[in-house]
Design an enzyme around this catalytic site. Sequence first.
Site, mmCIF file in Angstrom:
data_model
loop_
_atom_site.group_PDB
_atom_site.id
_atom_site.type_symbol
_atom_site.label_atom_id
_atom_site.label_comp_id
_atom_site.label_asym_id
_atom_site.label_seq_id
_atom_site.Cartn_x
_atom_site.Cartn_y
_atom_site.Cartn_z
ATOM 1 N N LYS B 29 0.805 -1.226 0.000
ATOM 2 C CA LYS B 29 0.000 0.000 0.000
ATOM 3 C C LYS B 29 0.840 1.279 0.000
ATOM 4 C CE LYS B 29 -4.313 -1.662 0.542
ATOM 5 N NZ LYS B 29 -5.492 -1.273 -0.236
ATOM 6 N N SER B 280 1.363 -9.687 -1.207
ATOM 7 C CA SER B 280 0.954 -8.293 -1.050
ATOM 8 C C SER B 280 1.219 -7.725 0.342
ATOM 9 C CB SER B 280 -0.527 -8.155 -1.400
ATOM 10 O OG SER B 280 -1.288 -9.104 -0.682
#
Lengths: 293, 293
Positions: B29, B280
């Site tokens: 992110k 991720s």
Amino acid sequence: MVRTPLIAAPWAGPLWLKPESLQPIGAFKLRGAYHAVASLPADVQKNGVVAHSSGNHAQALAYAARDYGIPCVIVMPDAALPAKIAATRALGAEVVLVGATERLTEAAAIAADRGMSLIPPFDHPDVIAGQGTVGLEILDDLAEVACVLVPVGGGGLASGVAAAVKALRPDVTVVGVEPELAGDAAESFAAGELRQWPLEKTYRTIADGLRTNLSERTFAHLRTYVDEMLTVSEKQIEDAMGRIAVGSRLVAEPSGAVSVAGYLAHREVLPPGPAVAVISGGNVDPSVLARVL
Amino acid sequence: MVRTPLIAAPWAGPLWLKPESLQPIGAFKLRGAYHAVASLPADVQKNGVVAHSSGNHAQALAYAARDYGIPCVIVMPDAALPAKIAATRALGAEVVLVGATERLTEAAAIAADRGMSLIPPFDHPDVIAGQGTVGLEILDDLAEVACVLVPVGGGGLASGVAAAVKALRPDVTVVGVEPELAGDAAESFAAGELRQWPLEKTYRTIADGLRTNLSERTFAHLRTYVDEMLTVSEKQIEDAMGRIAVGSRLVAEPSGAVSVAGYLAHREVLPPGPAVAVISGGNVDPSVLARVL
């Protein structure tokens, strides 16, 4: 080799981790083995390499030999774990199993008979130089580093890192860390002479990669280039493993976590400013990792 | 940002892992939030940024704002975990707690009142472009890559990675992976129209980062740039987490492990040759990690 990045550990302080656990065989050993193979003259190199090891060095040397397309023989004790034998064979090495006491003579005999080069796990200048690349990368990536902490077993990694760091940046403090239960290097360092601990004593630590004694060569490196030797308890090692996993998302084996344990336990004796802890490897029994989380 | 290396996963096949778990906040992110802040005109940027998030985007935006020395407000539901609130405040952000239903209006009101830029977690071109740098790095590091697997939640990461990969290398297959229990993107992909799943349905998966629905923007990206959508079971996700930890020494959160789970479960539909699975993130409850080992 993986050019391992520095990973922040803000949960511990101004600390960065150098995760050699991310190398293909899960440990820094590949650097030294690879450099030793690369440094052989071409006509010697083609005959192949041999080592006696039941640990990461076996897989590191097999990996390097496979890359160079040369033969590799690994002499292991017949009591070695089947998984370690299989992993070494999977990398293309010939594994020769002998009684534990015959390992050295068997490896020497194979070297003589087949004209192969014997590559020891740490007591070799080219192996030490290869491990030193960890130090070069740290200086490249964090010029403002004040302190580097390195696990100490046989002393190959600490010798290489300390020599590299001090050659370029004598102002950076280099600290060796080992378990209290395998504190032979700290004792030697304090005594100013090489002290060997019996294996039945060092085998008490969970940090199985650090049970080895120093050699004269690695002890000489530590005396010349390392500023301080620190020791940590078994509990401090396990706590560090858990914090590394949760805080920095890295799996460290007990031997790999001692550098972080040393930072957490002895910050008062370390210089202020950014520190780097070398995570030497990540090959840990899943049940041990689960326990420390 | 960390330039994350590709880490071998020979235990799974010719597979490499792209561990975004090693970014400072433990997730990809940061790339999107940072790029969104960096892309603001200077006179707008100085007024600061605002977002509504109780997850990784909150910390990512706070981190980026701190680096730029600009104000940051994060609107969180008052039921958010105290640890998440504390972590966001520790990065220098102002945290505003409101009822869960007031988050969007409160964030919009703060943006209007204070002249701050609202940076959403995925539905924004600059955020998507930032996530796309993951794809650029994969192509740089492994030119022979045949397939890239990416987790799909809101679709920001998959949109960015797929757009970047296809722009440079249309021959590389890009696959999105999501949990069966939050299979809204796979259903939308098959139906050719955006299908929203209610949160009470997607909340059944352990992969908490993938419970979000696509937006029109990310769905359009997936339709244009992604070759295939695959789903995996909860058991496959947990198995993959354990294998990643033991085999490649990385801590993956459930959402981060779905790409590897997809590779292991669906190899027959993937092109032969080297594959890269994007991990991720690595922010996982220690008890969950311990269970899967």
